[in-house]
Motif scaffolding. Sequence first.
Motif, PDB file in Angstrom:
ATOM      1  N   LEU A  16       0.840  -0.966   0.162  1.00 39.50           N
ATOM      2  CA  LEU A  16       0.300  -0.278   0.048  1.00 39.50           C
ATOM      3  C   LEU A  16       0.737   1.387  -0.025  1.00 39.50           C
ATOM      4  N   ALA A  17       1.419   0.921   0.924  1.00 42.11           N
ATOM      5  CA  ALA A  17       2.806   2.283   0.829  1.00 42.11           C
ATOM      6  C   ALA A  17       3.322   2.744  -0.402  1.00 42.11           C
ATOM      7  N   ALA A  18       3.780   1.996  -1.765  1.00 42.80           N
ATOM      8  CA  ALA A  18       4.318   1.964  -2.578  1.00 42.80           C
ATOM      9  C   ALA A  18       3.514   2.473  -3.269  1.00 42.80           C
ATOM     10  N   ALA A  19       2.426   1.442  -3.602  1.00 44.23           N
ATOM     11  CA  ALA A  19       0.928   2.519  -4.333  1.00 44.23           C
ATOM     12  C   ALA A  19       0.744   3.886  -4.147  1.00 44.23           C
ATOM     13  N   SER A  20       0.794   3.808  -2.987  1.00 41.80           N
ATOM     14  CA  SER A  20       0.812   5.728  -2.660  1.00 41.80           C
ATOM     15  C   SER A  20       1.303   6.813  -3.323  1.00 41.80           C
ATOM     16  N   GLY A  21       2.706   5.592  -3.707  1.00 37.25           N
ATOM     17  CA  GLY A  21       3.895   6.994  -4.149  1.00 37.25           C
ATOM     18  C   GLY A  21       5.365   7.147  -2.894  1.00 37.25           C
ATOM     19  N   VAL A  22       5.120   6.246  -1.792  1.00 41.32           N
ATOM     20  CA  VAL A  22       6.373   6.367  -0.607  1.00 41.32           C
ATOM     21  C   VAL A  22       7.211   5.830  -0.898  1.00 41.32           C
ATOM     22  N   ARG A  23       8.455   7.190  -0.854  1.00 38.78           N
ATOM     23  CA  ARG A  23       9.819   7.074  -2.165  1.00 38.78           C
ATOM     24  C   ARG A  23      10.645   6.017  -0.627  1.00 38.78           C
ATOM     25  N   TRP A  24      10.396   5.699  -0.161  1.00 40.82           N
ATOM     26  CA  TRP A  24      11.094   5.188   1.582  1.00 40.82           C
ATOM     27  C   TRP A  24      10.648   4.168   2.732  1.00 40.82           C
ATOM     28  N   ILE A  25      11.037   2.987   3.200  1.00 37.11           N
ATOM     29  CA  ILE A  25      10.501   2.354   3.815  1.00 37.11           C
ATOM     30  C   ILE A  25      12.150   2.327   4.955  1.00 37.11           C
ATOM     31  N   GLY A  26      11.215   2.237   5.737  1.00 39.59           N
ATOM     32  CA  GLY A  26      12.376   2.250   6.267  1.00 39.59           C
ATOM     33  C   GLY A  26      12.226   0.842   7.697  1.00 39.59           C
ATOM     34  N   THR A  27      13.276   0.275   8.289  1.00 40.93           N
ATOM     35  CA  THR A  27      13.119  -0.605   8.973  1.00 40.93           C
ATOM     36  C   THR A  27      13.936  -1.109   9.530  1.00 40.93           C
ATOM     37  N   ALA A  28      14.248  -2.172  10.597  1.00 43.40           N
ATOM     38  CA  ALA A  28      15.610  -3.088  11.083  1.00 43.40           C
ATOM     39  C   ALA A  28      15.487  -4.572  11.588  1.00 43.40           C
ATOM     40  N   PRO A  29      17.104  -5.008  11.739  1.00 38.52           N
ATOM     41  CA  PRO A  29      16.561  -6.039  11.945  1.00 38.52           C
ATOM     42  C   PRO A  29      16.180  -7.418  12.693  1.00 38.52           C
ATOM     43  N   ASN A  30      15.920  -6.455  13.889  1.00 39.57           N
ATOM     44  CA  ASN A  30      15.095  -6.511  15.653  1.00 39.57           C
ATOM     45  C   ASN A  30      13.953  -6.346  15.134  1.00 39.57           C
ATOM     46  N   TYR A  31      13.251  -5.168  14.430  1.00 39.37           N
ATOM     47  CA  TYR A  31      11.676  -5.801  13.931  1.00 39.37           C
ATOM     48  C   TYR A  31      10.949  -6.801  14.468  1.00 39.37           C
ATOM     49  N   ASP A  32       9.787  -6.757  14.925  1.00 39.37           N
ATOM     50  CA  ASP A  32       8.600  -8.004  14.752  1.00 39.37           C
ATOM     51  C   ASP A  32      10.156  -9.238  14.566  1.00 39.37           C
ATOM     52  N   ALA A  33      10.438  -8.821  15.917  1.00 39.34           N
ATOM     53  CA  ALA A  33      11.206 -10.301  16.547  1.00 39.34           C
ATOM     54  C   ALA A  33      11.961 -10.475  15.319  1.00 39.34           C
ATOM     55  N   GLY A  34      12.713  -9.940  14.319  1.00 38.50           N
ATOM     56  CA  GLY A  34      13.847 -10.171  13.238  1.00 38.50           C
ATOM     57  C   GLY A  34      13.380 -10.409  12.229  1.00 38.50           C
ATOM     58  N   ARG A  35      11.736 -10.659  12.009  1.00 39.94           N
ATOM     59  CA  ARG A  35      11.488 -11.396  10.872  1.00 39.94           C
ATOM     60  C   ARG A  35      10.718 -10.414   9.659  1.00 39.94           C
ATOM     61  N   ALA A  36      11.186  -9.112  10.298  1.00 39.09           N
ATOM     62  CA  ALA A  36      10.816  -7.713   9.649  1.00 39.09           C
ATOM     63  C   ALA A  36      11.092  -7.566   8.033  1.00 39.09           C
ATOM     64  N   GLN A  37      12.538  -8.010   7.604  1.00 33.50           N
ATOM     65  CA  GLN A  37      13.012  -7.350   7.191  1.00 33.50           C
ATOM     66  C   GLN A  37      12.939  -8.930   5.994  1.00 33.50           C
ATOM     67  N   SER A  38      13.138 -10.121   5.847  1.00 31.42           N
ATOM     68  CA  SER A  38      12.246 -11.033   5.122  1.00 31.42           C
ATOM     69  C   SER A  38      11.375 -10.694   4.799  1.00 31.42           C
ATOM     70  N   LEU A  39       9.801 -10.365   5.486  1.00 33.10           N
ATOM     71  CA  LEU A  39       8.258 -10.488   5.153  1.00 33.10           C
ATOM     72  C   LEU A  39       8.613  -9.348   4.469  1.00 33.10           C
ATOM     73  N   LEU A  40       9.478  -7.751   4.091  1.00 32.11           N
ATOM     74  CA  LEU A  40       9.884  -7.275   3.349  1.00 32.11           C
ATOM     75  C   LEU A  40       9.870  -7.284   2.011  1.00 32.11           C
ATOM     76  N   ALA A  41      10.357  -8.187   2.265  1.00 30.62           N
ATOM     77  CA  ALA A  41      11.418  -8.111   0.953  1.00 30.62           C
ATOM     78  C   ALA A  41      10.463  -8.579  -0.336  1.00 30.62           C
ATOM     79  N   GLY A  42       9.155  -9.627  -0.338  1.00 31.14           N
ATOM     80  CA  GLY A  42       8.505  -9.595  -1.610  1.00 31.14           C
ATOM     81  C   GLY A  42       7.690  -8.565  -1.634  1.00 31.14           C
ATOM     82  N   ALA A  43       7.866  -7.302  -0.769  1.00 28.92           N
ATOM     83  CA  ALA A  43       6.740  -6.040  -1.899  1.00 28.92           C
ATOM     84  C   ALA A  43       8.518  -5.392  -2.296  1.00 28.92           C
ATOM     85  N   LEU A  44       9.130  -5.308  -1.611  1.00 36.43           N
ATOM     86  CA  LEU A  44      10.455  -4.675  -2.321  1.00 36.43           C
ATOM     87  C   LEU A  44      10.771  -5.061  -3.692  1.00 36.43           C
ATOM     88  N   ALA A  45      10.857  -6.349  -3.716  1.00 34.88           N
ATOM     89  CA  ALA A  45      10.519  -6.770  -5.339  1.00 34.88           C
ATOM     90  C   ALA A  45       9.832  -6.619  -6.537  1.00 34.88           C
TER      91      ALA A  45
END
Length: 521
Positions: A16-45
């Motif tokens: 939804l962020a990408a569809a709204s024209g967002v330019r940046w997505i911020g994350t960190a390796p400790n977010y969501d008990a360490g799962r955030a980055q892996s979960l984001l990978a699909g949307a970033l791709a």
Amino acid sequence: MSTGPCRWTFLEAAALAAASGVRWIGTAPNYDAGRAQSLLAGALAANPQVQVSTKVGYFTAATGGAATVQGVLTCGQAVTGHSLAPEYVRWQIRRNRLELRRDRLDLVLLHNPEQAMAGDRAALYRTIRDAFAVVEEEVAAGHVAGYGVATWRGFADAGLSVPLLTALAREAAGGQKQHLTAIQLPVSLVSMAPIELALDGRGPLRAAAGAGLRVMASAPLHGGELVEMAGMADLIRPGLAPAQACLLATASCPGVTDVLVSASSASPWQQAADALAAPLWTSPDSGRSLVYAPPPDPAAEQRMRAHHLRAAKALAATVEPGDEFWGWAGRTLGAPARTTAGAAAWLRLAVAPEDKASGKLWEGAWEAQHALGSLDGRRPALIGEGRMLWCSPTRPASCADITHARQLGLVKLLADGPAVEILADAGYQGLGAQTGGRVVTPPHRKFKKNAPDWYEEMYERQRKAHSSRRIRVEHGIAHLKNWRSLACHFGRREHMSDIVQAIAGLLSHQQTADLIPAQQM
């Protein structure tokens, strides 16, 4: 967009962020008990145009265990949950690239570096420099585009500043081009210090803008607390929901380039996008904020400018040419100025409703009187800027200044009160952290000997800047000490406190009498 406290699926949020024209997505390796980055990978791709900002510093227990097994961290380092050791930084950057499925990370931020060496600023600066050096190597290898610092209290409590970070980055780059590109810090109507400093042409936001750095404002809703502050929205822009108004206020702050927003569903996210899509500036050329802009009434704007010049003439000050700075909703007008002695100054004009025009614009003295119950009913004296504000009862010389302030309850009063700036001497070092940055002291010398040249230059510049701003405070103290009753006191010392209070009252009355004719000129 930030994925920190987001409670719905990261894939939905990122899509939804990408569809709204967002330019940046911020994350960190400790977010969501360490799962955030892996979960984001699909949307970033699926949205390669969206840039990603990640961090190094904090890690989960599982990540710490993996780093220990691979010999990157010791068992002692792993249990802390935070590290900026060079080998760990290098290892975590490689892990971030794998989890996000991106060969090149757009931005890597050191996550709350002040946690690495709490209380030892010299060691902290070395740690940041060494971590920067590792990221510079990753930049040279094509794995990272730029780097920076994401901090919660670093600019207020840990002695961080944009010039310092720039100097550390230059040193880390070994004289080559450095790639420090961004800072991240909380900016909101609760975390007002960066906004107030920016409006005065100072602070990390202004310094970052001058250095060409991206400024990512985190926690614009202060964990959702500001959403409940009804009535605020109409002061910012009528018709907006409270959350939208708070976001607009943060985004309108001079120097802010990005606002990090997270939402628990699609509806609040769309509201945030709509609010930030509205024009923030009066014109593309002026760079002025609608929130921090002249009054909507042109006649009021002209009156304030006229009275600002009139005040400068009455105070024998010369307003320097350049940008003027309007306060909240056009309620103040400030500009750099010079005194007759050539000293740098800041001239600010405040406007008040008609029913308060003949009264006080600030109730700090009244609040202090009721907060400091140990004063036996003595009311603190409130005088204009550069005049005596308050004088405490006396204590034996063996009592340190900072101890006296704590015993009187000043620390709690400042920490819980409105955002003000108290220019103190070195005897009060340490109160800045306890008062939310309201007490400003000279820089603490970190190196006892063999200080590098860049540090000596920075330290001396900061010390002189603080001294030049605080000179009026020293003048006020000197006026009090010049009274013969204090300079040549031979009476009983138990009467000293009453004598000081009486002289303070007389001095306040004298300074007020001097101030009123100057205001009427």
